[in-house]
Design a protein around this motif. Structure first.
Motif, PDB file in Angstrom:
ATOM      1  N   THR A  67      -8.890  40.291  33.451  1.00  0.00           N
ATOM      2  CA  THR A  67      -9.925  40.227  32.099  1.00  0.00           C
ATOM      3  C   THR A  67      -9.009  39.590  30.842  1.00  0.00           C
ATOM      4  O   THR A  67      -7.788  39.980  30.931  1.00  0.00           O
ATOM      5  N   CYS A  68      -9.870  38.859  30.169  1.00  0.00           N
ATOM      6  CA  CYS A  68      -8.984  38.584  28.860  1.00  0.00           C
ATOM      7  C   CYS A  68      -9.132  39.685  27.805  1.00  0.00           C
ATOM      8  O   CYS A  68     -10.147  40.384  27.856  1.00  0.00           O
ATOM      9  N   ILE A 218     -12.221  40.860  13.099  1.00  0.00           N
ATOM     10  CA  ILE A 218     -11.895  39.398  13.580  1.00  0.00           C
ATOM     11  C   ILE A 218     -10.985  39.429  14.478  1.00  0.00           C
ATOM     12  O   ILE A 218     -10.014  40.205  14.721  1.00  0.00           O
ATOM     13  N   GLN A 219     -11.068  38.639  15.600  1.00  0.00           N
ATOM     14  CA  GLN A 219     -10.430  38.624  16.999  1.00  0.00           C
ATOM     15  C   GLN A 219      -9.601  37.489  17.049  1.00  0.00           C
ATOM     16  O   GLN A 219     -10.035  36.309  16.897  1.00  0.00           O
ATOM     17  N   GLY A 220      -8.262  37.221  17.274  1.00  0.00           N
ATOM     18  CA  GLY A 220      -7.457  36.207  17.339  1.00  0.00           C
ATOM     19  C   GLY A 220      -7.646  35.712  19.009  1.00  0.00           C
ATOM     20  O   GLY A 220      -7.294  36.415  19.777  1.00  0.00           O
ATOM     21  N   LEU A 221      -7.886  34.381  19.122  1.00  0.00           N
ATOM     22  CA  LEU A 221      -8.314  33.996  20.743  1.00  0.00           C
ATOM     23  C   LEU A 221      -7.376  32.919  21.033  1.00  0.00           C
ATOM     24  O   LEU A 221      -7.359  32.433  22.210  1.00  0.00           O
ATOM     25  N   ASP A 222      -6.574  32.425  20.244  1.00  0.00           N
ATOM     26  CA  ASP A 222      -5.431  31.682  20.552  1.00  0.00           C
ATOM     27  C   ASP A 222      -4.138  31.835  20.201  1.00  0.00           C
ATOM     28  O   ASP A 222      -3.871  31.700  18.834  1.00  0.00           O
ATOM     29  N   PRO A 223      -2.923  32.376  21.043  1.00  0.00           N
ATOM     30  CA  PRO A 223      -3.252  32.721  22.523  1.00  0.00           C
ATOM     31  C   PRO A 223      -4.278  33.907  22.841  1.00  0.00           C
ATOM     32  O   PRO A 223      -4.858  34.302  21.833  1.00  0.00           O
ATOM     33  N   ILE A 224      -4.398  33.746  23.876  1.00  0.00           N
ATOM     34  CA  ILE A 224      -5.305  35.152  24.357  1.00  0.00           C
ATOM     35  C   ILE A 224      -4.476  36.015  25.446  1.00  0.00           C
ATOM     36  O   ILE A 224      -3.531  35.412  26.223  1.00  0.00           O
ATOM     37  N   TYR A 225      -4.642  37.039  25.670  1.00  0.00           N
ATOM     38  CA  TYR A 225      -3.986  37.877  26.676  1.00  0.00           C
ATOM     39  C   TYR A 225      -4.915  37.975  27.998  1.00  0.00           C
ATOM     40  O   TYR A 225      -6.063  37.911  28.114  1.00  0.00           O
ATOM     41  N   THR A 226      -4.180  37.815  29.013  1.00  0.00           N
ATOM     42  CA  THR A 226      -4.747  37.824  30.365  1.00  0.00           C
ATOM     43  C   THR A 226      -4.248  39.264  31.060  1.00  0.00           C
ATOM     44  O   THR A 226      -3.043  39.367  31.309  1.00  0.00           O
ATOM     45  N   ASP A 227      -5.042  40.230  31.086  1.00  0.00           N
ATOM     46  CA  ASP A 227      -4.767  41.471  31.739  1.00  0.00           C
ATOM     47  C   ASP A 227      -5.178  41.623  33.361  1.00  0.00           C
ATOM     48  O   ASP A 227      -6.218  41.218  33.353  1.00  0.00           O
ATOM     49  N   PHE A 228      -4.162  42.066  34.038  1.00  0.00           N
ATOM     50  CA  PHE A 228      -4.546  42.090  35.641  1.00  0.00           C
ATOM     51  C   PHE A 228      -3.519  43.124  36.104  1.00  0.00           C
ATOM     52  O   PHE A 228      -2.663  44.119  35.288  1.00  0.00           O
ATOM     53  N   THR A 229      -3.859  43.495  37.411  1.00  0.00           N
ATOM     54  CA  THR A 229      -3.123  44.703  37.965  1.00  0.00           C
ATOM     55  C   THR A 229      -2.333  44.088  39.259  1.00  0.00           C
ATOM     56  O   THR A 229      -2.868  43.181  40.016  1.00  0.00           O
ATOM     57  N   LYS A 248       5.326  32.637  36.145  1.00  0.00           N
ATOM     58  CA  LYS A 248       4.269  32.413  35.628  1.00  0.00           C
ATOM     59  C   LYS A 248       2.909  32.965  35.674  1.00  0.00           C
ATOM     60  O   LYS A 248       2.844  33.522  36.830  1.00  0.00           O
ATOM     61  N   VAL A 249       1.847  32.797  34.945  1.00  0.00           N
ATOM     62  CA  VAL A 249       0.473  33.495  35.199  1.00  0.00           C
ATOM     63  C   VAL A 249      -0.376  32.364  34.931  1.00  0.00           C
ATOM     64  O   VAL A 249      -0.525  31.769  33.875  1.00  0.00           O
ATOM     65  N   GLN A 250      -1.165  31.952  36.061  1.00  0.00           N
ATOM     66  CA  GLN A 250      -2.103  31.061  35.702  1.00  0.00           C
ATOM     67  C   GLN A 250      -3.682  31.766  35.965  1.00  0.00           C
ATOM     68  O   GLN A 250      -3.911  32.547  36.885  1.00  0.00           O
ATOM     69  N   THR A 251      -4.369  31.209  34.793  1.00  0.00           N
ATOM     70  CA  THR A 251      -5.760  31.897  34.491  1.00  0.00           C
ATOM     71  C   THR A 251      -6.600  30.909  34.529  1.00  0.00           C
ATOM     72  O   THR A 251      -6.579  29.830  34.127  1.00  0.00           O
ATOM     73  N   ASP A 252      -7.817  31.135  35.307  1.00  0.00           N
ATOM     74  CA  ASP A 252      -8.807  30.345  35.425  1.00  0.00           C
ATOM     75  C   ASP A 252     -10.071  31.152  35.431  1.00  0.00           C
ATOM     76  O   ASP A 252     -10.207  32.310  35.995  1.00  0.00           O
ATOM     77  N   LEU A 253     -11.351  30.495  35.092  1.00  0.00           N
ATOM     78  CA  LEU A 253     -12.780  31.258  35.162  1.00  0.00           C
ATOM     79  C   LEU A 253     -13.124  30.905  36.810  1.00  0.00           C
ATOM     80  O   LEU A 253     -12.830  30.172  37.434  1.00  0.00           O
ATOM     81  N   ARG A 290     -10.599  27.897  22.724  1.00  0.00           N
ATOM     82  CA  ARG A 290     -11.643  29.078  22.940  1.00  0.00           C
ATOM     83  C   ARG A 290     -12.518  29.252  24.046  1.00  0.00           C
ATOM     84  O   ARG A 290     -13.420  29.891  23.996  1.00  0.00           O
ATOM     85  N   ALA A 291     -12.154  28.691  25.095  1.00  0.00           N
ATOM     86  CA  ALA A 291     -12.974  28.694  26.255  1.00  0.00           C
ATOM     87  C   ALA A 291     -12.696  30.016  27.054  1.00  0.00           C
ATOM     88  O   ALA A 291     -13.738  30.691  27.382  1.00  0.00           O
ATOM     89  N   LEU A 292     -11.700  30.822  26.697  1.00  0.00           N
ATOM     90  CA  LEU A 292     -11.865  32.037  27.452  1.00  0.00           C
ATOM     91  C   LEU A 292     -11.859  33.221  26.013  1.00  0.00           C
ATOM     92  O   LEU A 292     -11.576  33.109  25.071  1.00  0.00           O
ATOM     93  N   TRP A 293     -12.769  34.151  26.570  1.00  0.00           N
ATOM     94  CA  TRP A 293     -13.228  35.005  25.648  1.00  0.00           C
ATOM     95  C   TRP A 293     -12.794  36.581  26.036  1.00  0.00           C
ATOM     96  O   TRP A 293     -12.556  36.690  27.185  1.00  0.00           O
ATOM     97  N   PRO A 294     -12.625  37.270  24.910  1.00  0.00           N
ATOM     98  CA  PRO A 294     -12.280  38.992  25.328  1.00  0.00           C
ATOM     99  C   PRO A 294     -13.383  39.360  26.319  1.00  0.00           C
ATOM    100  O   PRO A 294     -14.412  39.299  26.164  1.00  0.00           O
ATOM    101  N   SER A 295     -12.707  40.209  27.099  1.00  0.00           N
ATOM    102  CA  SER A 295     -13.362  41.055  28.017  1.00  0.00           C
ATOM    103  C   SER A 295     -13.964  40.227  29.342  1.00  0.00           C
ATOM    104  O   SER A 295     -14.939  40.627  30.291  1.00  0.00           O
ATOM    105  N   GLU A 296     -13.824  38.942  29.213  1.00  0.00           N
ATOM    106  CA  GLU A 296     -14.358  38.181  30.270  1.00  0.00           C
ATOM    107  C   GLU A 296     -13.332  38.283  31.715  1.00  0.00           C
ATOM    108  O   GLU A 296     -12.230  38.176  31.500  1.00  0.00           O
TER     109      GLU A 296
END
Length: 400
Positions: A67-68, A218-229, A248-253, A290-296
Motif C-alpha cells: 500500500t502507499c 495536508i499530505q505530501g504525495l511526491d514522493p510517496i511511501y510504498t509499504d510492503f512486507t 530497488k523497489v518497483q511500484t505499479d497499480l 500524483r497517480a499513486l494515492w495514500p492507502s491505495e
C-alpha cells in the motif's frame, strides 16, 4: 533335323520380351507398394513455431502486495485564537509551502503590536534621556563636582533602561509573531484534504502550550511511501543482497494503468512480526503526477539484484511432464529433441529464465508441442509474439 527345328521355334522371341516386361512391371509395382507403405508408416511433418534462446540482463526479484502512504502528513492548526474571516484554497487542491490557507481576524493582534511598539518607543526615549544624564554625571565627576554615588546611580539607570528596551523589543517581536499567525500558511508541498472549519467560526489557538483547533490536513504525495512486507522464508535471500547497488523497489497499480515506478528501499524492519511471519519494509517512490494515492493497494516488485546474461525463452515453450519441465529443441535436420530444463523466474514480455539445460542461440519449439515426440520431423516457422492468432492456428494444425 526338320523335327528339331520345328521344336526350337515353338517359343517366339516376342514371348521372351513380353515375359521380361511383365516381370519388370511386377517388380516395379512391388517396390512402389513397399515405398507407399513405408511412407504411410512415417509420421507426418508437424508445423511448429520456433524461436532462439536469447541472453539478457534481468532482475532477481520478489513480488509482493503493498500500500502507499503519504510522505508527509501535517495537521494545520490555529496558533492564535480568533474568528476566521477568509479561506484561500479549494478542498482537494495542491498547495505549495507558504501558500495562504486561512486568515484569522488580525485587528486585536495589530492593536497589540501597535501598543508594544509604543512602549518600545517610550523606553527608548527614556534611555536616550538617561544616557545624557550619565554623560553629564561623568563630566561632573571628572571635575570632582559630584560624588561617586551620583555617577553609579546614573549608570544603573541607563543599564535598567537598556534592559527595558530589550524587553520591549521582545514584546514587539512576540506581537508581530501573533499577528503573522493570523495568516495560516501551508507548511509543506502537498494536497489539501477536506477543510474542518468554515469561515466565520471562532477557533482557539495553540500558542499557550495546548493544541490549537485542527483546520485542515495536508499530505505530501511526491514522493510517496510504498509499504510492503517480506515473507520470513525469503529473508535469507533478502539478507544476501541487502545493501547492494542493485536493490530497488518497483511500484505499479494492479490494473497497469500507469508505468511502473522505480524507487529506493528506505527502511526494512529489524524483527519478524509475531503471528504474521513477515517483515515490514518501506520504499520511497517518485510520484510527480500524483497517480499513486495514500492507502491505495499496489503491486510491488522488490528487486534484489540483476542476473547478467540470463537465458530467456517464451514461457509457453516450457512444458511439464512426469519427469519435470522440458522443452523441444530443433536440431539442424529439423527433427526435435526433448531437453529437460530448470526454469527460473518469469520476466517481462511473458519470458522465463532457464537456469540450466539450454545454450544461447539454440532453436526451441514455442507452439505445436502437443503432437511431438523425440525425433519427430517438424516444419519450423518463426514465432511472432505479437500475433497470437497465428500461433493458435499453427498449434491446431500440429495437433491434427
Amino acid at each position: 533335323m526338320k523335327h528339331a527345328r520345328i521344336g526350337h521355334q515353338s517359343i517366339p522371341r516376342w514371348a521372351y520380351l513380353l515375359f521380361i516386361v511383365l516381370a519388370v512391371f511386377v517388380l516395379y509395382r512391388i517396390f512402389q507398394h513397399r515405398a507407399e507403405v513405408a511412407k504411410a508408416s512415417q509420421p507426418p511433418v508437424r508445423p511448429v513455431l520456433v524461436a532462439k534462446v536469447i541472453t539478457k540482463d534481468v532482475p532477481l526479484y520478489l513480488d509482493e502486495i503493498g500500500t502507499c502512504s503519504a510522505y508527509e502528513t501535517v495537521q494545520v492548526q490555529a496558533q492564535v485564537s480568533g474568528q476566521i474571516i477568509a479561506r484561500h484554497f479549494q478542498d482537494g487542491a495542491d498547495v505549495k509551502q507558504g501558500d495562504l490557507l486561512f486568515t484569522i481576524d488580525p485587528r486585536q493582534y495589530q492593536a497589540a503590536l501597535d501598543q508594544a511598539q509604543g512602549q518600545l518607543g517610550q523606553v527608548k526615549a527614556q534611555l536616550g534621556l538617561d544616557r545624557i544624564t550619565l554623560k553629564r554625571q561623568q563630566e561632573l565627576r571628572a571635575r570632582n563636582v559630584t560624588s561617586p554615588q551620583d555617577l553609579d546611580v546614573a549608570q544603573g539607570t541607563v543599564n535598567s533602561d537598556e534592559a527595558k528596551v530589550k524587553s520591549a523589543e521582545a514584546a514587539v517581536a512576540a506581537a508581530q509573531v501573533n499577528l503573522d499567525f493570523c495568516n495560516i500558511r501551508s507548511p509543506i508541498n502537498g494536497r489539501a484534504g477536506l477543510r474542518l472549519v468554515d469561515v466565520g467560526n471562532i477557533v482557539s489557538g495553540g500558542n499557550a502550550g495546548g493544541g490549537g483547533a485542527v483546520l485542515l490536513t495536508i499530505q505530501g504525495l511526491d514522493p510517496i511511501y510504498t509499504d510492503f512486507t517480506v515473507a520470513e522464508t525469503d529473508l535469507a535471500l533478502v539478507r544476501r543482497y541487502l545493501g547492494g547497488p542493485n536493490v530497488k523497489v518497483q511500484t505499479d497499480l494492479s490494473d497497469g494503468s500507469i508505468p511502473p515506478r522505480l524507487g529506493d528501499l528506505y527502511f526494512i524492519d529489524n524483527a519478524v512480526q509475531p503471528g504474521a511471519g513477515t517483515v515490514k519494509a518501506r520504499a520511497i517512490t517518485p510520484n510527480p503526477d500524483r497517480a499513486l494515492w495514500p492507502s491505495e493497494f499496489v503491486r510491488v516488485r522488490f528487486i534484489l539484484d540483476v542476473l547478467k546474461d540470463a537465458q530467456l525463452v517464451p514461457s509457453q515453450a516450457v512444458q511439464i511432464s512426469q519427469s519435470g519441465p522440458f522443452v523441444f529443441v530443433v536440431k539442424p535436420d529439423n527433427t526435435v529433441d526433448l531437453r529437460p530444463v530448470k526454469p527460473g523466474q518469469h520476466q517481462e514480455g511473458d519470458m522465463t529464465v532457464i537456469e540450466n539445460g539450454l545454450k544461447p542461440g539454440e532453436t526451441i519449439v514455442i507452439t505445436g508441442q502437443l503432437a511431438l515426440s523425440p525425433g519427430a520431423k517438424v516444419d519450423p516457422k518463426p514465432y511472432d509474439a505479437g500475433n497470437p492468432k497465428s500461433d493458435r492456428q499453427v498449434a491446431a494444425k500440429g495437433a491434427m
